[in-house]
Design an enzyme around this catalytic site. Structure first.
Site, PDB file in Angstrom:
ATOM      1  N   GLY A   1       0.826  -1.198   0.000  1.00  0.00           N
ATOM      2  CA  GLY A   1       0.000   0.000   0.000  1.00  0.00           C
ATOM      3  C   GLY A   1       0.854   1.239   0.000  1.00  0.00           C
ATOM      4  N   LYS A   2       0.252   2.362  -0.196  1.00  0.00           N
ATOM      5  CA  LYS A   2       0.978   3.634  -0.138  1.00  0.00           C
ATOM      6  C   LYS A   2      -0.058   4.746  -0.063  1.00  0.00           C
ATOM      7  CE  LYS A   2       5.237   5.282  -0.379  1.00  0.00           C
ATOM      8  NZ  LYS A   2       6.444   4.672   0.227  1.00  0.00           N
ATOM      9  N   SER A   3       0.356   5.864   0.486  1.00  0.00           N
ATOM     10  CA  SER A   3      -0.572   6.980   0.588  1.00  0.00           C
ATOM     11  C   SER A   3       0.111   8.258   0.132  1.00  0.00           C
ATOM     12  CB  SER A   3      -1.032   7.104   2.043  1.00  0.00           C
ATOM     13  OG  SER A   3      -2.004   8.094   2.166  1.00  0.00           O
TER      14      SER A   3
END
Ligand code: NAD
Length: 401
Positions: free
Chosen positions: A96-98
């Site tokens: 994931g990444k934001s």
């Protein structure tokens, strides 16, 4: 462009088309507009994303990048990288990444904290259930992670917290510790030389670059050149890394001016050293400068510092490249230890964290090398094959394919 060339991997590892389709797409993308009123006539507005690439092996793990030009696409690529990195190092996380599209240097500490609180507010559904477990990335650090912890009340919601609030001693140094360890393994096993006979150049003197340089110097390697956005420092006899760190900390965070001999970033990349470690930003080595590279071993401290075209040219010249998902996985391994500590309430000594990083990286390195020997391919392809082996097991175990 996809992080992993699934066609090349499939030529080695039989992958069902359904598995390829899953890994070739994003699982979920959350796009929000973060808005914060900061005065009677001023509202900050920032596009904010969380991208889940694949969570078949566990919750989505990846940092929050607060940067003025971060895009959904870039966030997706970084999420994808995390899927393969976690699978390769065997930690039970997905990718994931934001992103928060905002310049962290143009806001005050006070406003930054308020923005992170708002981030938790709009992303609560992702954070509270532990579906996405953030960590620091460009523009965010331990303080922001402490704010997220404070807003969610659960230490396992986030990693990279300050040690005083459930953070992990050694987390800060973990990525650099891992890069240095993998460099030593690569030097010993690929070049058949001892690390203390090696000359190294490190691009970037931030979290990853500075700790990598410290640990390499402790191993006896000669770190002759270091550079960052301010310029470069060079000493053919080897830089005193501890002094350089003090200098950089007291000099507004830059290495320029530390040595009489001034070098540019382009000079650093072109140094006639044994090992080159790009540990600054992505795309440091591209078709534009690839012909200048002299080092025989390149260890990717940063994420994606060598683009595909340059990678193929370097391989053609017989140079060895230790890929990012292996070289810089020390950080996510330490994050796993912190997450585990948060869940259990245990207190983990730094020695245990370093041991876990080194054991997991050695294991991953050995597996990658074995696949490379078997397939006569390159280290990046072999690392992707090992990751995909792990992902395939999980996809089948969960009956997704
Ligand atoms: P950082 O912001 O702490 O440091 C970045 C360093 O690179 C600084 O010294 C900066 O001056 C330098 N730099 C930036 N752009 C440059 C350029 N164009 N030319 C020369 N120097 C430049 O960042 P970091 O946490 O050290 O991360 C560096 C890289 O490693 C990024 O690609 C990041 O995604 C990756 N990474 C970081 C971690 C981690 O735990 N911090 C883990 C895995 C991967």
């Amino acid at each position: 462009m996809a992080v992993v060339d699934l066609e090349r991997v499939s030529a080695i590892l039989a992958m069902p088309p359904q598995a390829k389709a899953i890994l070739d797409s994003k699982e979920k993308q959350v796009i929000m507009n973060l808005r914060l009123k900061i005065s009677s006539d001023e509202v900050i507005s920032a596009e904010t994303f969380i991208v889940y690439h694949c969570t078949v092996r566990g919750p989505a793990k990846g940092g929050i990048r607060m940067w003025p030009d971060v895009t959904l696409e870039e966030t997706g690529v970084l999420a994808e990288l995390m899927t393969y990195k976690c699978a390769l190092s065997g930690v039970p996380f997905g990718g994931g990444k934001s992103g928060i599209r905002l310049d962290p240097h143009k806001i005050s500490r006070f406003i930054k904290t308020a923005i992170v609180k708002e981030y938790v507010h709009i992303m609560r559904e992702e954070l509270d259930v532990g579906a996405y477990v953030p960590a620091p990335d460009m523009g965010t650090g331990p303080v922001e992670m402490a704010v997220i912890f404070g807003e969610t009340h659960k230490p396992e919601t986030v990693t990279g917290k300050p040690v005083g609030v459930g953070g992990l001693p050694g987390r800060k140094e973990a990525t650099g510790r891992g890069v240095a360890h993998v460099t030593r393994l690569a030097v010993e096993r690929l070049l058949q030389k001892p690390i203390n006979k090696m000359t190294c150049a490190v691009q970037g003197f931030g979290n990853v670059g500075s700790h990598t340089a410290v640990f390499l110097a402790q191993m006896g390697a000669k770190v002759v050149a270091v550079s960052d956005l301010t310029g470069g420092a060079y000493d053919p006899k080897g830089l005193d890394i501890d002094k350089l760190r003090d200098y950089s900390n007291h000099n507004g965070g830059g290495v320029a001016g530390f040595t009489k001999q001034v070098i540019t970033n382009a000079d650093l990349l072109a140094m006639p050293v044994d090992v080159l470690i790009p540990a600054a930003a992505g795309d440091a080595i591209t078709h534009a400068n690839v012909e200048t590279i002299q080092a025989s071993l390149i260890v990717e401290g940063a994420n994606a510092p060598v683009d595909r075209q340059a990678d193929s040219i370097l391989r053609g010249k017989g140079k060895r490249i230790v890929p990012d998902i292996l070289a810089n996985a020390g950080g996510v391994i330490a994050s796993y230890v912190e997450w585990q500590q948060g869940k259990s309430g245990a207190i983990t000594p730094i020695t245990e964290t370093y041991d876990t990083i080194e054991q997991r990286l050695t294991n991953a390195f050995d597996r990658v090398l074995a696949v490379q020997d078997e397939t006569k391919g390159d280290l990046r392809l072999a690392a992707h094959v090992v990751s995909c082996q792990e992902l395939l097991i999980a996809l089948r175990d969960r009956d997704w394919v």
